[in-house]
Scaffold this motif. Structure first.
Motif, PDB file in Angstrom:
ATOM      1  N   GLY A 108       0.789  -1.224   0.000  1.00  0.00           N
ATOM      2  CA  GLY A 108       0.000   0.000   0.000  1.00  0.00           C
ATOM      3  C   GLY A 108       0.818   1.268   0.000  1.00  0.00           C
ATOM      4  O   GLY A 108       0.303   2.331   0.362  1.00  0.00           O
ATOM      5  N   LYS A 109       2.075   1.201  -0.415  1.00  0.00           N
ATOM      6  CA  LYS A 109       2.895   2.407  -0.502  1.00  0.00           C
ATOM      7  C   LYS A 109       2.872   2.942  -1.932  1.00  0.00           C
ATOM      8  O   LYS A 109       3.030   2.184  -2.891  1.00  0.00           O
ATOM      9  N   VAL A 110       2.666   4.246  -2.040  1.00  0.00           N
ATOM     10  CA  VAL A 110       2.436   4.887  -3.330  1.00  0.00           C
ATOM     11  C   VAL A 110       3.567   5.873  -3.611  1.00  0.00           C
ATOM     12  O   VAL A 110       3.846   6.751  -2.792  1.00  0.00           O
ATOM     13  N   ALA A 111       4.213   5.729  -4.754  1.00  0.00           N
ATOM     14  CA  ALA A 111       5.295   6.639  -5.155  1.00  0.00           C
ATOM     15  C   ALA A 111       4.775   7.626  -6.192  1.00  0.00           C
ATOM     16  O   ALA A 111       4.011   7.261  -7.087  1.00  0.00           O
ATOM     17  N   PHE A 112       5.206   8.892  -6.073  1.00  0.00           N
ATOM     18  CA  PHE A 112       4.774   9.924  -7.013  1.00  0.00           C
ATOM     19  C   PHE A 112       5.738  11.096  -6.967  1.00  0.00           C
ATOM     20  O   PHE A 112       6.624  11.173  -6.113  1.00  0.00           O
ATOM     21  N   ASN A 113       5.568  12.012  -7.912  1.00  0.00           N
ATOM     22  CA  ASN A 113       6.368  13.230  -7.995  1.00  0.00           C
ATOM     23  C   ASN A 113       5.437  14.429  -8.027  1.00  0.00           C
ATOM     24  O   ASN A 113       4.344  14.363  -8.577  1.00  0.00           O
ATOM     25  N   LEU A 114       5.878  15.521  -7.417  1.00  0.00           N
ATOM     26  CA  LEU A 114       5.176  16.801  -7.502  1.00  0.00           C
ATOM     27  C   LEU A 114       5.984  17.730  -8.395  1.00  0.00           C
ATOM     28  O   LEU A 114       7.208  17.793  -8.303  1.00  0.00           O
ATOM     29  N   PHE A 115       5.266  18.490  -9.253  1.00  0.00           N
ATOM     30  CA  PHE A 115       5.987  19.369 -10.162  1.00  0.00           C
ATOM     31  C   PHE A 115       5.094  20.525 -10.584  1.00  0.00           C
ATOM     32  O   PHE A 115       3.871  20.521 -10.391  1.00  0.00           O
ATOM     33  N   GLU A 116       5.701  21.517 -11.146  1.00  0.00           N
ATOM     34  CA  GLU A 116       5.038  22.615 -11.823  1.00  0.00           C
ATOM     35  C   GLU A 116       5.906  22.937 -13.032  1.00  0.00           C
ATOM     36  O   GLU A 116       7.045  22.461 -13.117  1.00  0.00           O
ATOM     37  N   GLU A 117       5.416  23.702 -13.967  1.00  0.00           N
ATOM     38  CA  GLU A 117       6.216  24.014 -15.144  1.00  0.00           C
ATOM     39  C   GLU A 117       7.541  24.645 -14.724  1.00  0.00           C
ATOM     40  O   GLU A 117       7.575  25.702 -14.093  1.00  0.00           O
ATOM     41  N   GLY A 118       8.633  23.963 -15.060  1.00  0.00           N
ATOM     42  CA  GLY A 118       9.958  24.463 -14.731  1.00  0.00           C
ATOM     43  C   GLY A 118      10.418  24.168 -13.318  1.00  0.00           C
ATOM     44  O   GLY A 118      11.542  24.521 -12.942  1.00  0.00           O
ATOM     45  N   VAL A 119       9.564  23.513 -12.524  1.00  0.00           N
ATOM     46  CA  VAL A 119       9.903  23.229 -11.121  1.00  0.00           C
ATOM     47  C   VAL A 119       9.555  21.781 -10.802  1.00  0.00           C
ATOM     48  O   VAL A 119       8.500  21.285 -11.194  1.00  0.00           O
ATOM     49  N   ASN A 154       8.257  -3.852  -3.862  1.00  0.00           N
ATOM     50  CA  ASN A 154       7.816  -4.297  -2.535  1.00  0.00           C
ATOM     51  C   ASN A 154       8.873  -4.117  -1.456  1.00  0.00           C
ATOM     52  O   ASN A 154       8.543  -4.125  -0.264  1.00  0.00           O
ATOM     53  N   ASN A 155      10.127  -3.978  -1.838  1.00  0.00           N
ATOM     54  CA  ASN A 155      11.152  -3.684  -0.831  1.00  0.00           C
ATOM     55  C   ASN A 155      11.436  -2.187  -0.735  1.00  0.00           C
ATOM     56  O   ASN A 155      12.456  -1.763  -0.184  1.00  0.00           O
ATOM     57  N   ASN A 156      10.506  -1.396  -1.319  1.00  0.00           N
ATOM     58  CA  ASN A 156      10.515   0.074  -1.223  1.00  0.00           C
ATOM     59  C   ASN A 156      11.632   0.743  -2.018  1.00  0.00           C
ATOM     60  O   ASN A 156      11.932   1.917  -1.787  1.00  0.00           O
ATOM     61  N   ASP A 157      12.251   0.014  -2.936  1.00  0.00           N
ATOM     62  CA  ASP A 157      13.117   0.675  -3.911  1.00  0.00           C
ATOM     63  C   ASP A 157      12.243   1.507  -4.837  1.00  0.00           C
ATOM     64  O   ASP A 157      11.174   1.049  -5.267  1.00  0.00           O
TER      65      ASP A 157
END
Length: 398
Positions: A108-119, A154-157
């Motif tokens: 149940g661990k979810v990986a993601f990125n936050l971004f804005e144009e140029g950031v 599953n090993n959080n890599d």
């Protein structure tokens, strides 16, 4: 090359389509979320899913990006864990940030990125059990302009493709420290979207040549990196004149047991779906066969059973979800088909100006499928918004 001997047999036989096929029957799709202006299901009113690409873990956890929450310019992540009956938005992003399509592991661990144009803000991991969000890899001082395609095991890599200040793409793995797997350069002109598995293998399409040589006439290869050894799985004619392939789709799929699926273009610009398994490449679907008129340019997905899930138009021109293995091709559902929703009998949108399916599709190693579609009421085609569905397979068929 030896690849010629392997590949030349691909076109020798068409997929066998009969009642003794390996692919199991599937249950009817089940709705898990719907976003609409006036009414919603398991989402706030006036939320929008748009072209979200839902993902499903082997445990059955589902996650997807919400493009707008409650009519606000705010994005977030919706998660339904195995223990949760309904699912809900578990993370809301800052108002000035966009969220990438996520990945989710069996814990149940979810990986993601936050971004804005140029950031870009780097990589984040949401723990759906305690709702803790870890900013595991800030972008500060890494000289990376973007973090794309985050994938968590599953090993959080956490794997991702990063682009540095010199516009050079690399594949990275992060587990308490950052390690580079491969970079553009050294006769690699461009690295396309990576696929990874639980064993740490990475499969991808690469354009061969000097940096900046992105022309479509440049050679392309499908490559697997396993145990730090780089292996060419397939090449196009620009790379090997004896190859049957004129080119490849930009994405590949990789299962835990090493199955690799990809879209290949052969003579007369005919697209097909191919699988590399046990050292052999096999054709499993072709345009103009098995009710397929056009294979769409979306990522294929493959699991340990050798099931390959892909989007294509059928002979009627309706966008559809197809499932295939080396024994048969099965159309699961199409635009215009009736489907049950929280509002009763509905249909998947059939409109020549707008697609009835949105984003990427996904399948896990149990054969469970998740997809995004636009719904209309069955009786009068009134729009019902965008919905996320799962499909599970029934008993094994013989």
């Amino acid at each position: 090359m030896k690849l010629q001997c392997i590949l030349i047999t691909l076109l020798m036989a068409s997929s066998i389509q009969n009642s003794f096929a390996k692919i199991s029957d599937y249950n009817s799709p089940v709705i898990i979320a719907r976003a609409n202006i006036n009414d919603s299901y398991n989402l706030p009113l006036m939320s929008f899913i748009s072209n979200a690409s839902p993902v499903i873990s082997d445990r059955g956890d589902v996650a997807f990006k919400v493009a707008s929450i409650g009519g606000l310019a705010t994005q977030g992540l919706w998660v339904k864990t195995f223990e949760d009956v309904n699912g809900k938005i578990l993370y809301t992003a800052p108002d000035d940030r966009f969220v990438t399509d996520p990945s989710i592991n069996d814990f149940g661990k979810v990986a993601f990125n936050l971004f804005e144009e140029g950031v870009t803000d780097g990589l984040f991991v949401l723990d759906s059990k305690n709702l803790k969000v870890d900013h595991i890899l800030p972008s500060d001082d890494l000289h990376l302009q973007s973090f794309t395609y985050p994938l968590i095991t599953n090993n959080n890599d956490v794997y991702f493709r990063g682009t540095d200040d010199n516009n050079i793409r690399s594949f990275f793995i992060f587990n308490n420290k950052l390690n580079k797997i491969i970079s553009e350069g050294n006769n690699t002109a461009y690295l396309f979207r990576p696929a990874i598995n639980e064993n740490g293998s990475v499969a991808f399409k690469a354009r061969v040549g000097a940096l900046g040589e992105w022309d479509e006439n440049s050679p392309d290869q499908i490559i697997l990196i396993k145990d730090n050894i780089k292996k060419i799985i397939a090449e196009d004619k620009d790379s090997d004149s004896a190859s049957i392939f004129l080119g490849f789709g930009n994405s590949v799929a990789l299962s835990t047991n090493g199955n690799i699926a990809f879209t290949g273009v052969i003579e007369k610009n005919q697209k097909g779906i191919f699988i590399f398994t046990n050292g052999i490449t096999k054709k499993i679907a072709l345009e103009s066969e098995n009710d397929i008129s056009e294979i769409e340019n979306f990522s294929v997905k493959v699991n340990n059973e050798g099931y390959v899930l892909f989007r294509a138009k059928d002979m009627a021109g309706h966008r559809s979800l197809f499932l295939a293995d080396t024994s048969m091709v099965k159309k699961l559902i199409s635009e215009g088909d009736e489907i049950e929703s929280d509002l009763g009998k509905s249909k998947i949108l059939l409109n020549q100006f707008y697609p009835g399916f949105g984003g990427e599709i996904d399948i896990n190693n149990n054969g469970d499928i998740v997809f995004n579609c636009s719904l209309v009421r069955a009786t009068d085609d009134k729009e019902l918004g965008q919905a996320i569905y799962t499909i599970s397979k029934t008993t094994f068929q013989k």
